[in-house]
Write an enzyme that holds these catalytic residues in place. Structure first.
Site, mmCIF file in Angstrom:
data_model
loop_
_atom_site.group_PDB
_atom_site.id
_atom_site.type_symbol
_atom_site.label_atom_id
_atom_site.label_comp_id
_atom_site.label_asym_id
_atom_site.label_seq_id
_atom_site.Cartn_x
_atom_site.Cartn_y
_atom_site.Cartn_z
ATOM 1 N N GLY A 1 0.788 -1.222 0.000
ATOM 2 C CA GLY A 1 0.000 0.000 0.000
ATOM 3 C C GLY A 1 0.822 1.275 0.000
ATOM 4 O O GLY A 1 0.319 2.344 -0.347
ATOM 5 N N ARG A 2 2.094 1.199 0.421
ATOM 6 C CA ARG A 2 2.949 2.387 0.375
ATOM 7 C C ARG A 2 3.254 2.753 -1.071
ATOM 8 O O ARG A 2 3.074 1.957 -1.985
ATOM 9 C CB ARG A 2 4.281 2.120 1.091
ATOM 10 N N LEU B 1 8.299 0.170 -2.318
ATOM 11 C CA LEU B 1 8.474 -1.162 -1.727
ATOM 12 C C LEU B 1 9.476 -1.094 -0.571
ATOM 13 O O LEU B 1 10.195 -0.112 -0.416
ATOM 14 C CB LEU B 1 8.971 -2.134 -2.807
ATOM 15 N N LYS C 1 20.003 3.988 9.902
ATOM 16 C CA LYS C 1 21.439 3.707 9.741
ATOM 17 C C LYS C 1 22.133 4.842 8.999
ATOM 18 O O LYS C 1 23.309 5.127 9.251
ATOM 19 C CB LYS C 1 21.659 2.384 8.986
ATOM 20 N N GLY D 1 15.225 0.685 24.922
ATOM 21 C CA GLY D 1 15.441 -0.467 24.060
ATOM 22 C C GLY D 1 16.281 -0.085 22.851
ATOM 23 O O GLY D 1 16.887 0.999 22.803
ATOM 24 N N VAL D 2 16.306 -0.954 21.860
ATOM 25 C CA VAL D 2 17.174 -0.765 20.693
ATOM 26 C C VAL D 2 16.860 0.550 19.967
ATOM 27 O O VAL D 2 17.745 1.367 19.717
ATOM 28 C CB VAL D 2 17.017 -1.957 19.721
ATOM 29 N N VAL E 1 6.414 6.222 33.233
ATOM 30 C CA VAL E 1 5.844 7.430 32.631
ATOM 31 C C VAL E 1 4.320 7.330 32.670
ATOM 32 O O VAL E 1 3.739 6.340 32.219
ATOM 33 C CB VAL E 1 6.337 7.598 31.178
ATOM 34 N N THR F 1 8.649 2.533 23.004
ATOM 35 C CA THR F 1 8.246 1.503 23.960
ATOM 36 C C THR F 1 7.870 0.195 23.272
ATOM 37 O O THR F 1 7.113 -0.606 23.814
ATOM 38 C CB THR F 1 7.063 2.010 24.802
ATOM 39 N N HIS G 1 45.536 -10.741 10.830
ATOM 40 C CA HIS G 1 46.013 -9.685 11.708
ATOM 41 C C HIS G 1 46.421 -8.477 10.880
ATOM 42 O O HIS G 1 47.082 -8.632 9.852
ATOM 43 C CB HIS G 1 47.231 -10.169 12.506
#
Length: 462
Positions: free
Chosen positions: A34-35, A38, A51, A178-179, A233, A267, A441
């Site tokens: 629907g957007r 894609l 990112k 959280g993340v 909260v 949250t 290394h």
């Protein structure tokens, strides 16, 4: 009425990957989206745009804090928020156009519009009905909020609104450690915002290794983030141009208030199945709103499958991708495979945080004997050269068999390093197996080998 072998509803990482795999396996496939573009939440308002902002803000941090140390003397850069948004949009476009290309290459029809399932074997998009021998629901998830908080995506925002603020806020309050909250909080702290994170629990990143939680919070504090822990909260008051966040400290029930130009509500997320008509056709839903599936990702109605954030399990793009490929292979008569014990989790801050497998707390709860191999990045030559010595690799292995049970990394490129351990765990390797592999290394990956050595006779550079 068009007819397909498979119609996938949703084009996020789970959906578009499922569609491509179906097409590769010779199935006539369509994907409903629907957007306007894609890629779902991940590519449009999630993983990819965040990112881009994390990368841009990290470059600013490097210029402000490390360039002069390396003899790179120049006028410090200023932040052009509008251009940073353009860069973010360019990144999104490049990725979403890439999915369009892959759909054309694999002859997948894009059915534009929001889909519903009026009956088994039929998908309705707008006013058109399409027949499908099989349907894969990959409708993803949407941000969840708290009672007493109304998100307007201007002053009080979800992760979606936080990616496109009109300007960089002077004071940002993040509800939830959280993340998502920590990644976006980290972005704005580096861009100059005064960031305060309010968390209900007494530790950040719930469910992660306790030692990683403490180290991660200490590093974020050094980067300027403030934390209010153990705080519930109760409401957010929106004023003309600001907001007030009301919370209660759980330790003494004392009431407090903190001002903010912008409040990010981070949250968690909830499955997005609105408008699909699942209740009308009798698809079983769990108490948490997730679509119930069997071990082959099929719902209680034959021929209708579900994957990704819409079903049980961690809400991760790569978990959805794996399920998408597996469901496609089941439909094609093959054996779909997802190893839920080896799904990595990554937080893309600087430094990155990554984990796979079990934590020490889980092993103790099981009463399983284990050993720990740990190596700090301060002992890694590459990390020290790159001002990236904060953090460590921690490997957990069975005390008797030496088989790797889990790994927890906080440090440079943790999100990439974790995959060496994923491969080892997938093949049932021991810590000694990992320690016997030659690592180039100087690389960050040597820290993984050192942690494996630490499970035996000891790391070399510790």
């Amino acid at each position: 009425m068009a007819s397909y072998d498979v119609i996938v509803i949703g084009s996020g990482p789970g959906g578009y990957v499922a569609a491509i795999r179906c097409a590769q396996l010779g199935l006539k496939t369509a994907c409903v989206e629907g957007r306007e573009t894609l890629g779902g939440t991940c590519l449009n308002v999630g993983c990819i745009p965040s990112k881009a902002l994390l990368h841009a803000s990290h470059m600013l941090h490097e210029a402000e804090h490390n360039f002069a140390k390396m003899g790179l003397n120049a006028k410090l850069p200023t932040v052009d928020w509008s251009q940073m948004q353009t860069y973010k949009a360019y990144t999104i476009e490049g990725n979403t156009k890439g999915i369009e290309f892959l759909f054309k290459k694999n002859k997948i029809d894009w059915l534009k519009g929001w889909g519903s399932i009026p009956e088994a074997g039929v998908v309705k998009v707008g006013n058109e009905r399409h027949q499908a021998k099989n349907i894969i629901i990959a409708s993803g998830s949407t941000p969840s909020s708290l009672p007493g908080i109304e998100i307007d995506e201007k002053t009080v925002v979800s992760s979606t609104g936080a990616l496109s603020l009109a300007k960089i806020p002077k004071k940002l309050v993040v509800i939830g450690a959280g993340v998502i909250g920590l990644e976006l909080g980290s972005v704005y702290a580096r861009l100059g915002s005064d960031v305060t994170v309010v968390e209900f629990l007494n530790a950040i990143t719930p469910g992660m290794d306790a030692e990683v939680q403490k180290t991660f919070q200490r590093i974020l504090k050094k980067q300027g983030l403030k934390f209010i822990m153990g705080a519930a909260v109760s409401s957010v008051e929106k004023l003309k141009t600001k907001a007030k966040v009301n919370y209660t400290l759980r330790k003494d029930d004392s009431a407090h208030q903190i001002d903010a130009d912008t409040v990010l509500v981070a949250t968690g997320r909830k499955p997005f199945t609105d408008g699909l008509g699942l209740a009308d056709i009798g698809i079983e839903i769990s108490e948490r709103g997730q679509i119930k599936t069997d071990s082959h990702w099929q719902t209680n109605i034959s021929g209708i499958y579900a994957i990704g954030d819409a079903i049980d399990g961690p809400m991760l793009a790569h978990k959805a991708e794996d399920e998408g490929m597996a469901a496609a292979e089941v439909i094609a008569g093959k054996h779909g495979h997802v190893n839920y014990d080896v799904i990595p989790g990554v937080i893309y801050t600087h430094p990155e945080v990554a984990n796979v497998g079990q934590t020490e707390a889980q092993l103790k709860e099981q009463g399983r004997a284990y050993k720990v191999g740990k190596f700090n990045f301060m002992g890694n030559g590459r990390a020290k050269a790159n001002f990236a010595g904060d953090g460590f690799v921690k490997l957990l292995a069975d005390a008797q068999t030496d088989r790797i049970l889990g790994a927890h990394i906080i440090g440079p490129s943790a999100g990439d390093l974790i995959h060496e351990i994923c491969v080892a765990m997938e093949f049932g390797a021991s810590a000694e197996d990992l320690a016997l592999i030659c690592h180039a290394h100087p690389t960050y990956s040597e820290a993984v080998r050192e942690a494996a050595l630490a499970c035996g006779d000891g790391a070399i550079h510790a």
